[in-house]
Design a protein around this motif. Structure first.
Motif, PDB file in Angstrom:
ATOM      1  N   LEU A 150       0.858  -1.185   0.000  1.00  0.00           N
ATOM      2  CA  LEU A 150       0.000   0.000   0.000  1.00  0.00           C
ATOM      3  C   LEU A 150       0.887   1.226   0.000  1.00  0.00           C
ATOM      4  O   LEU A 150       1.742   1.390   0.877  1.00  0.00           O
ATOM      5  CB  LEU A 150      -0.903   0.007   1.234  1.00  0.00           C
ATOM      6  CG  LEU A 150      -1.766   1.241   1.460  1.00  0.00           C
ATOM      7  CD1 LEU A 150      -2.797   1.386   0.357  1.00  0.00           C
ATOM      8  CD2 LEU A 150      -2.452   1.179   2.811  1.00  0.00           C
ATOM      9  N   GLY A 151       0.732   2.053  -1.025  1.00  0.00           N
ATOM     10  CA  GLY A 151       1.465   3.313  -1.088  1.00  0.00           C
ATOM     11  C   GLY A 151       0.534   4.477  -0.851  1.00  0.00           C
ATOM     12  O   GLY A 151      -0.655   4.306  -0.572  1.00  0.00           O
ATOM     13  N   GLN A 152       1.072   5.667  -0.991  1.00  0.00           N
ATOM     14  CA  GLN A 152       0.263   6.861  -0.760  1.00  0.00           C
ATOM     15  C   GLN A 152      -0.878   6.973  -1.761  1.00  0.00           C
ATOM     16  O   GLN A 152      -1.932   7.514  -1.451  1.00  0.00           O
ATOM     17  CB  GLN A 152       1.150   8.105  -0.837  1.00  0.00           C
ATOM     18  CG  GLN A 152       0.414   9.397  -0.497  1.00  0.00           C
ATOM     19  CD  GLN A 152       1.343  10.587  -0.498  1.00  0.00           C
ATOM     20  OE1 GLN A 152       2.500  10.480  -0.877  1.00  0.00           O
ATOM     21  NE2 GLN A 152       0.843  11.731  -0.077  1.00  0.00           N
ATOM     22  N   ASP A 153      -0.665   6.424  -2.992  1.00  0.00           N
ATOM     23  CA  ASP A 153      -1.684   6.587  -4.030  1.00  0.00           C
ATOM     24  C   ASP A 153      -1.990   5.299  -4.780  1.00  0.00           C
ATOM     25  O   ASP A 153      -2.629   5.332  -5.832  1.00  0.00           O
ATOM     26  CB  ASP A 153      -1.266   7.680  -5.017  1.00  0.00           C
ATOM     27  CG  ASP A 153       0.081   7.400  -5.688  1.00  0.00           C
ATOM     28  OD1 ASP A 153       0.687   6.344  -5.397  1.00  0.00           O
ATOM     29  OD2 ASP A 153       0.526   8.224  -6.502  1.00  0.00           O
ATOM     30  N   ILE A 154      -1.580   4.137  -4.249  1.00  0.00           N
ATOM     31  CA  ILE A 154      -1.805   2.882  -4.968  1.00  0.00           C
ATOM     32  C   ILE A 154      -1.865   1.696  -4.009  1.00  0.00           C
ATOM     33  O   ILE A 154      -1.229   1.710  -2.954  1.00  0.00           O
ATOM     34  CB  ILE A 154      -0.705   2.665  -6.037  1.00  0.00           C
ATOM     35  CG1 ILE A 154      -1.155   1.641  -7.100  1.00  0.00           C
ATOM     36  CG2 ILE A 154       0.622   2.266  -5.401  1.00  0.00           C
ATOM     37  CD1 ILE A 154      -0.343   1.697  -8.371  1.00  0.00           C
ATOM     38  N   ILE A 155      -2.681   0.700  -4.377  1.00  0.00           N
ATOM     39  CA  ILE A 155      -2.773  -0.570  -3.648  1.00  0.00           C
ATOM     40  C   ILE A 155      -2.285  -1.673  -4.574  1.00  0.00           C
ATOM     41  O   ILE A 155      -2.566  -1.657  -5.776  1.00  0.00           O
ATOM     42  CB  ILE A 155      -4.229  -0.874  -3.227  1.00  0.00           C
ATOM     43  CG1 ILE A 155      -4.644  -0.010  -2.036  1.00  0.00           C
ATOM     44  CG2 ILE A 155      -4.414  -2.341  -2.855  1.00  0.00           C
ATOM     45  CD1 ILE A 155      -6.074  -0.255  -1.581  1.00  0.00           C
ATOM     46  N   VAL A 156      -1.558  -2.637  -4.005  1.00  0.00           N
ATOM     47  CA  VAL A 156      -1.119  -3.801  -4.777  1.00  0.00           C
ATOM     48  C   VAL A 156      -1.866  -5.020  -4.248  1.00  0.00           C
ATOM     49  O   VAL A 156      -1.811  -5.330  -3.056  1.00  0.00           O
ATOM     50  CB  VAL A 156       0.392  -4.032  -4.669  1.00  0.00           C
ATOM     51  CG1 VAL A 156       0.816  -5.189  -5.579  1.00  0.00           C
ATOM     52  CG2 VAL A 156       1.153  -2.761  -5.025  1.00  0.00           C
ATOM     53  N   LEU A 157      -2.549  -5.690  -5.160  1.00  0.00           N
ATOM     54  CA  LEU A 157      -3.347  -6.861  -4.810  1.00  0.00           C
ATOM     55  C   LEU A 157      -2.782  -8.078  -5.537  1.00  0.00           C
ATOM     56  O   LEU A 157      -2.585  -8.040  -6.756  1.00  0.00           O
ATOM     57  CB  LEU A 157      -4.796  -6.628  -5.234  1.00  0.00           C
ATOM     58  CG  LEU A 157      -5.867  -7.601  -4.729  1.00  0.00           C
ATOM     59  CD1 LEU A 157      -6.049  -7.446  -3.232  1.00  0.00           C
ATOM     60  CD2 LEU A 157      -7.183  -7.344  -5.448  1.00  0.00           C
ATOM     61  N   ARG A 158      -2.520  -9.152  -4.795  1.00  0.00           N
ATOM     62  CA  ARG A 158      -2.082 -10.397  -5.425  1.00  0.00           C
ATOM     63  C   ARG A 158      -3.280 -11.318  -5.567  1.00  0.00           C
ATOM     64  O   ARG A 158      -3.794 -11.856  -4.601  1.00  0.00           O
ATOM     65  CB  ARG A 158      -1.006 -11.094  -4.573  1.00  0.00           C
ATOM     66  CG  ARG A 158      -0.344 -12.274  -5.299  1.00  0.00           C
ATOM     67  CD  ARG A 158       0.441 -13.148  -4.333  1.00  0.00           C
ATOM     68  NE  ARG A 158      -0.459 -13.921  -3.497  1.00  0.00           N
ATOM     69  CZ  ARG A 158      -0.137 -14.456  -2.320  1.00  0.00           C
ATOM     70  NH1 ARG A 158       1.062 -14.257  -1.813  1.00  0.00           N
ATOM     71  NH2 ARG A 158      -1.014 -15.160  -1.636  1.00  0.00           N
ATOM     72  N   GLY A 159      -3.760 -11.450  -6.809  1.00  0.00           N
ATOM     73  CA  GLY A 159      -4.888 -12.327  -7.068  1.00  0.00           C
ATOM     74  C   GLY A 159      -4.438 -13.756  -7.269  1.00  0.00           C
ATOM     75  O   GLY A 159      -3.267 -14.106  -7.082  1.00  0.00           O
ATOM     76  N   ALA A 160      -5.373 -14.604  -7.691  1.00  0.00           N
ATOM     77  CA  ALA A 160      -5.066 -16.023  -7.873  1.00  0.00           C
ATOM     78  C   ALA A 160      -4.072 -16.243  -9.001  1.00  0.00           C
ATOM     79  O   ALA A 160      -3.247 -17.152  -8.932  1.00  0.00           O
ATOM     80  CB  ALA A 160      -6.361 -16.797  -8.155  1.00  0.00           C
ATOM     81  N   SER A 161      -4.127 -15.396 -10.045  1.00  0.00           N
ATOM     82  CA  SER A 161      -3.219 -15.588 -11.172  1.00  0.00           C
ATOM     83  C   SER A 161      -2.566 -14.299 -11.658  1.00  0.00           C
ATOM     84  O   SER A 161      -1.705 -14.348 -12.530  1.00  0.00           O
ATOM     85  CB  SER A 161      -3.976 -16.229 -12.351  1.00  0.00           C
ATOM     86  OG  SER A 161      -5.076 -15.417 -12.740  1.00  0.00           O
ATOM     87  N   HIS A 162      -2.961 -13.155 -11.096  1.00  0.00           N
ATOM     88  CA  HIS A 162      -2.413 -11.880 -11.535  1.00  0.00           C
ATOM     89  C   HIS A 162      -2.170 -10.964 -10.338  1.00  0.00           C
ATOM     90  O   HIS A 162      -2.807 -11.107  -9.284  1.00  0.00           O
ATOM     91  CB  HIS A 162      -3.378 -11.149 -12.483  1.00  0.00           C
ATOM     92  CG  HIS A 162      -3.455 -11.733 -13.848  1.00  0.00           C
ATOM     93  ND1 HIS A 162      -4.225 -12.828 -14.145  1.00  0.00           N
ATOM     94  CD2 HIS A 162      -2.859 -11.367 -15.004  1.00  0.00           C
ATOM     95  CE1 HIS A 162      -4.101 -13.119 -15.428  1.00  0.00           C
ATOM     96  NE2 HIS A 162      -3.284 -12.251 -15.970  1.00  0.00           N
ATOM     97  N   PHE A 163      -1.280  -9.995 -10.536  1.00  0.00           N
ATOM     98  CA  PHE A 163      -1.142  -8.879  -9.611  1.00  0.00           C
ATOM     99  C   PHE A 163      -1.925  -7.705 -10.181  1.00  0.00           C
ATOM    100  O   PHE A 163      -1.949  -7.491 -11.399  1.00  0.00           O
ATOM    101  CB  PHE A 163       0.326  -8.482  -9.452  1.00  0.00           C
ATOM    102  CG  PHE A 163       1.096  -9.387  -8.535  1.00  0.00           C
ATOM    103  CD1 PHE A 163       1.295  -9.059  -7.209  1.00  0.00           C
ATOM    104  CD2 PHE A 163       1.621 -10.584  -9.008  1.00  0.00           C
ATOM    105  CE1 PHE A 163       1.999  -9.892  -6.366  1.00  0.00           C
ATOM    106  CE2 PHE A 163       2.323 -11.429  -8.179  1.00  0.00           C
ATOM    107  CZ  PHE A 163       2.513 -11.084  -6.851  1.00  0.00           C
ATOM    108  N   TYR A 164      -2.544  -6.932  -9.297  1.00  0.00           N
ATOM    109  CA  TYR A 164      -3.303  -5.758  -9.703  1.00  0.00           C
ATOM    110  C   TYR A 164      -2.736  -4.537  -8.983  1.00  0.00           C
ATOM    111  O   TYR A 164      -2.612  -4.534  -7.755  1.00  0.00           O
ATOM    112  CB  TYR A 164      -4.783  -5.917  -9.352  1.00  0.00           C
ATOM    113  CG  TYR A 164      -5.449  -7.076 -10.054  1.00  0.00           C
ATOM    114  CD1 TYR A 164      -5.945  -6.946 -11.345  1.00  0.00           C
ATOM    115  CD2 TYR A 164      -5.568  -8.318  -9.425  1.00  0.00           C
ATOM    116  CE1 TYR A 164      -6.547  -8.009 -11.994  1.00  0.00           C
ATOM    117  CE2 TYR A 164      -6.164  -9.393 -10.064  1.00  0.00           C
ATOM    118  CZ  TYR A 164      -6.650  -9.231 -11.351  1.00  0.00           C
ATOM    119  OH  TYR A 164      -7.231 -10.287 -11.994  1.00  0.00           O
TER     120      TYR A 164
END
Length: 222
Positions: free
Chosen positions: A31-45
């Motif tokens: 989690l950054g100041q302006d972005i979230i990183v999500l690790r899905g089942a097959s992709h990163f978002y």
């Protein structure tokens, strides 16, 4: 807000993204100041925070599906939207804009408030930073539509780039353009002028159509 203190960091979550019907689901790994990183089942978002409508814990445990390999080398510095875009340059990725507008290709340039994206379908697309809903890089071994590199070379933009999205649209006056990937027939035509925040197009019938600059998500020259 410090990333390490967020109660949902490294937890399974669901994120409702503006313009997307179904929530994204996965583990929130950064989690950054302006972005979230999500690790899905097959992709990163990589999701700009401005488009996160709702973030909540997921109701079920994470599945046993294969965990994707992280696309970028981890950095000690805090993550940010611009850093993600620079890291994505030359990496085959999916962009989600709105509705069913998902395009595949490569980030080629990052400017002040927009970036350029090369797609085998649309060629060079100019994307407003404020309208990208998420970026999802593919594994480095994946190529667009399984095309070999010689059939899909990464081409530099043929367009002379301005520093801002506003200036870039003005540079295209007189060109035949498509706005927002052609999601409406009246968003395709000759770009006549931009004045007082309104972009004027001449549509297929030659009639003037006016679109507010703030609602333009993408522009490309077919």
């Amino acid at each position: 807000m410090k990333n390490a203190n967020h109660s949902l960091l490294n937890k399974l979550v669901e994120i409702e993204v503006a313009g997307k019907g179904m929530p994204l689901r996965g583990k929130m790994i950064d989690l950054g100041q302006d972005i979230i990183v999500l690790r899905g089942a097959s992709h990163f978002y990589y999701i700009p925070l401005v488009h996160v409508k709702l973030l909540r814990p997921a109701s079920q445990e994470e599945s046993a599906e294969a965990v994707p390999e992280i696309p970028y080398e981890p950095q000690s510095d805090p993550i940010s939207y611009r850093k993600v875009l620079f890291s994505a340059k030359g990496m085959f990725s999916e962009l989600y804009i709105a509705g069913t507008q998902s395009i595949h290709g490569y980030v080629t340039s990052v400017m002040n408030d927009y970036f350029t994206f090369y797609s085998p379908v649309y060629h060079t697309v100019i994307v407003s930073l404020s309208h990208l809903k998420y970026l999802s890089p593919y594994h480095p071994d994946v190529t667009p539509y399984t095309l070999p590199p010689e059939q899909f070379p990464l081409k530099p933009s043929p367009i002379s780039l301005a520093r801002t999205f506003d200036q870039q649209i003005r540079k295209l006056v007189g060109e035949f353009v498509v706005l927002d990937l052609g999601d409406h027939p009246n968003k395709t035509g000759i770009l006549k002028q931009m004045e007082d925040g309104m972009v004027e197009l001449a549509n297929a019938a030659g009639q003037p159509v006016y679109i507010h600059f703030d609602h333009i998500k993408t522009v490309h020259v077919p």
